[in-house]
Design an enzyme around this catalytic site. Structure first.
Site, PDB file in Angstrom:
ATOM      1  N   ASN A 145       0.819  -1.205   0.000  1.00 56.41           N
ATOM      2  CA  ASN A 145       0.000   0.000   0.000  1.00 56.41           C
ATOM      3  C   ASN A 145       0.858   1.262   0.000  1.00 56.41           C
ATOM      4  OD1 ASN A 145      -2.122  -1.761   0.163  1.00 56.41           O
ATOM      5  ND2 ASN A 145      -2.429  -1.498   2.355  1.00 56.41           N
ATOM      6  N   HIS A 164       6.038  -0.758  -2.727  1.00 56.53           N
ATOM      7  CA  HIS A 164       5.572  -0.051  -3.930  1.00 56.53           C
ATOM      8  C   HIS A 164       5.639   1.463  -3.756  1.00 56.53           C
ATOM      9  CE1 HIS A 164       3.088  -3.838  -5.164  1.00 56.53           C
ATOM     10  NE2 HIS A 164       4.373  -3.955  -5.441  1.00 56.53           N
ATOM     11  N   CYS A 199      17.930  17.648   0.798  1.00 59.31           N
ATOM     12  CA  CYS A 199      18.079  16.953   2.069  1.00 59.31           C
ATOM     13  C   CYS A 199      18.600  17.924   3.129  1.00 59.31           C
ATOM     14  CB  CYS A 199      19.035  15.775   1.922  1.00 59.31           C
ATOM     15  SG  CYS A 199      19.355  14.885   3.466  1.00 59.31           S
ATOM     16  N   CYS A 202      22.350  16.528   4.207  1.00 56.29           N
ATOM     17  CA  CYS A 202      23.530  16.475   3.343  1.00 56.29           C
ATOM     18  C   CYS A 202      23.434  17.384   2.116  1.00 56.29           C
ATOM     19  CB  CYS A 202      23.808  15.036   2.906  1.00 56.29           C
ATOM     20  SG  CYS A 202      22.591  14.383   1.735  1.00 56.29           S
ATOM     21  N   THR A 238      -4.857  -8.911   0.558  1.00 56.33           N
ATOM     22  CA  THR A 238      -4.115  -8.851  -0.692  1.00 56.33           C
ATOM     23  C   THR A 238      -4.510  -9.992  -1.612  1.00 56.33           C
ATOM     24  OG1 THR A 238      -1.922  -8.996  -1.727  1.00 56.33           O
ATOM     25  CG2 THR A 238      -2.170 -10.013   0.442  1.00 56.33           C
ATOM     26  N   SER A 239      -4.624  -9.694  -2.899  1.00 55.78           N
ATOM     27  CA  SER A 239      -4.976 -10.706  -3.892  1.00 55.78           C
ATOM     28  C   SER A 239      -3.767 -11.518  -4.327  1.00 55.78           C
ATOM     29  CB  SER A 239      -5.599 -10.030  -5.121  1.00 55.78           C
ATOM     30  OG  SER A 239      -4.652  -9.163  -5.738  1.00 55.78           O
ATOM     31  N   ASN A 259      -8.525 -12.866   3.064  1.00 53.37           N
ATOM     32  CA  ASN A 259      -8.935 -12.066   1.915  1.00 53.37           C
ATOM     33  C   ASN A 259     -10.304 -12.537   1.444  1.00 53.37           C
ATOM     34  OD1 ASN A 259      -7.976  -9.913   0.101  1.00 53.37           O
ATOM     35  ND2 ASN A 259      -8.184 -11.449  -1.502  1.00 53.37           N
ATOM     36  N   LEU A 260     -11.112 -11.631   0.953  1.00 55.38           N
ATOM     37  CA  LEU A 260     -12.463 -11.989   0.518  1.00 55.38           C
ATOM     38  C   LEU A 260     -12.498 -12.640  -0.853  1.00 55.38           C
ATOM     39  CD1 LEU A 260     -14.449  -8.837   1.720  1.00 55.38           C
ATOM     40  CD2 LEU A 260     -14.377 -11.102   2.782  1.00 55.38           C
ATOM     41  N   GLN A 261     -11.444 -12.461  -1.635  1.00 56.17           N
ATOM     42  CA  GLN A 261     -11.379 -13.041  -2.971  1.00 56.17           C
ATOM     43  C   GLN A 261     -10.341 -14.157  -3.029  1.00 56.17           C
ATOM     44  OE1 GLN A 261     -10.539  -9.174  -4.896  1.00 56.17           O
ATOM     45  NE2 GLN A 261     -12.263  -9.633  -6.240  1.00 56.17           N
TER      46      GLN A 261
END
Length: 328
Positions: A145, A164, A199, A202, A238-239, A259-261
């Site tokens: 996520n 990700h 930054c 640095c 997660t699928s 997971n529902l699927q």
């Protein structure tokens, strides 16, 4: 907004399987499976949690592959357009109805989403994970996520990887620094572009860390090793359809899917629970002996994080590769 995040991504027509039906365990089955889950967690000395979009739907952030997911609705719209169907009139609501409406009360072909990531708040699952991590009951968290809710729930960056990327994080490009700054507002960028900031430690350029489709997964070597060493991986919401992250649970001794699927790896799982993740995690916390105070426990948000010495090498290599191809 999740829709805005999706719209930033480059065109990528092959998003895989979407829109599979959801199913729910019966109350009796869920009760029995919850006991099995508790035993697995208690027996494991090294547990990793892998989270997907399904843990954030309770925060009113839509998922991608569910019946009302972003990619599902995108595919549906594409099919309807190809079939020459006329767009239906939008649902009209009076003022008394508006506050009662959820996305499930509107036909899928007419649903829209405008959830602002910055306004979303951690769910019970995010809070439970943070508590379990603080108490040493889980070894690491891998999240697909980008919504930053694990961080908002107080989960230390030392305890998780946003493989990700994250819409709220900017990162120093210096191979010897690599400090990450977690902001309240979204970093307007994609695919490791300079944010326009420097930054504070640095002076190197700061970059976004949000992946586009073809970008290299962040912390892949680290999360691979974590899963290889794990006795148990809990796959929450997660699928398991985006690789290489989706196949990580196969590296562990055992893994559980909540997971529902259906997922591509159901037949390999030690346990499959078809229920809302919040419901399952709340019951797990109870069976592990926690009272309800964990739901109100406030953990400060970690705003700055710096990798251990040499820990920014992989990110620097990603930026160098982008530069060689004229993308950064």
């Amino acid at each position: 907004m999740s829709g805005n995040y999706a719209s930033r991504l480059s065109q990528y027509p092959n998003k895989g399987v979407v829109g599979l039906p959801e199913s729910f365990d019966t109350a009796r089955s869920l009760h029995n499976k919850s006991k099995q889950l508790t035993k697995l967690v208690q027996a494991s000395k090294r547990t990793v949690i892998l989270t997907g979009a399904g843990i954030s739907t309770a925060a009113r952030i839509p998922d991608f592959r569910g019946p009302s997911g972003i990619w599902t609705l995108e595919k549906q719209k594409r099919v309807e357009s190809a079939n020459g169907r006329k767009r239906k009139r939008p649902v009209q609501l009076d003022e008394n109805q508006k506050h009662q409406v959820t996305k499930d009360s509107i036909p899928s072909s007419q649903r829209t989403e405008s959830i602002d990531f910055a306004k979303a708040r951690p769910t019970l699952t995010h809070l439970a994970i943070t508590k379990l991590a603080k108490d040493g009951k889980i070894d690491y968290v891998v999240t697909q996520n980008v919504d930053g809710l694990h961080r908002r729930a107080g989960l230390s960056r030392n305890s998780h990887s946003t493989v990700h990327g994250c819409v709220f994080t900017q990162k120093c490009s210096n191979p010897k620094c690599g400090i990450e700054i977690f902001l309240d507002n979204e970093v307007d960028g994609l695919s490791f572009q300079p944010t326009g900031r420097l930054c504070e430690e640095c002076g190197y350029k700061m970059h976004d860390i949000l992946l586009d489709w073809e970008d290299a997964v962040l912390d892949l070597d680290l999360v691979t090793k974590k899963c290889e060493d794990a006795e148990l991986v809990l796959c929450l919401g997660t699928s398991l359809r985006i690789n290489p992250v989706g196949s990580l649970p196969l590296l562990a001794q055992k893994f559980v899917i909540i997971n529902l699927q259906a997922t591509p790896f159901d037949e390999h799982a030690s346990l499959i629970i078809r229920a809302k993740v919040d419901q399952v995690m709340e019951e797990l916390m109870s069976q592990l002996g926690y009272d309800k105070s964990w739901k109100q426990e406030v953990t400060p948000v970690e705003r700055k994080w710096k990798p251990v010495k040499g820990g920014n090498k992989a990110f620097a290599e990603i930026l160098a590769e982008k530069h060689r191809h004229g993308a950064g």
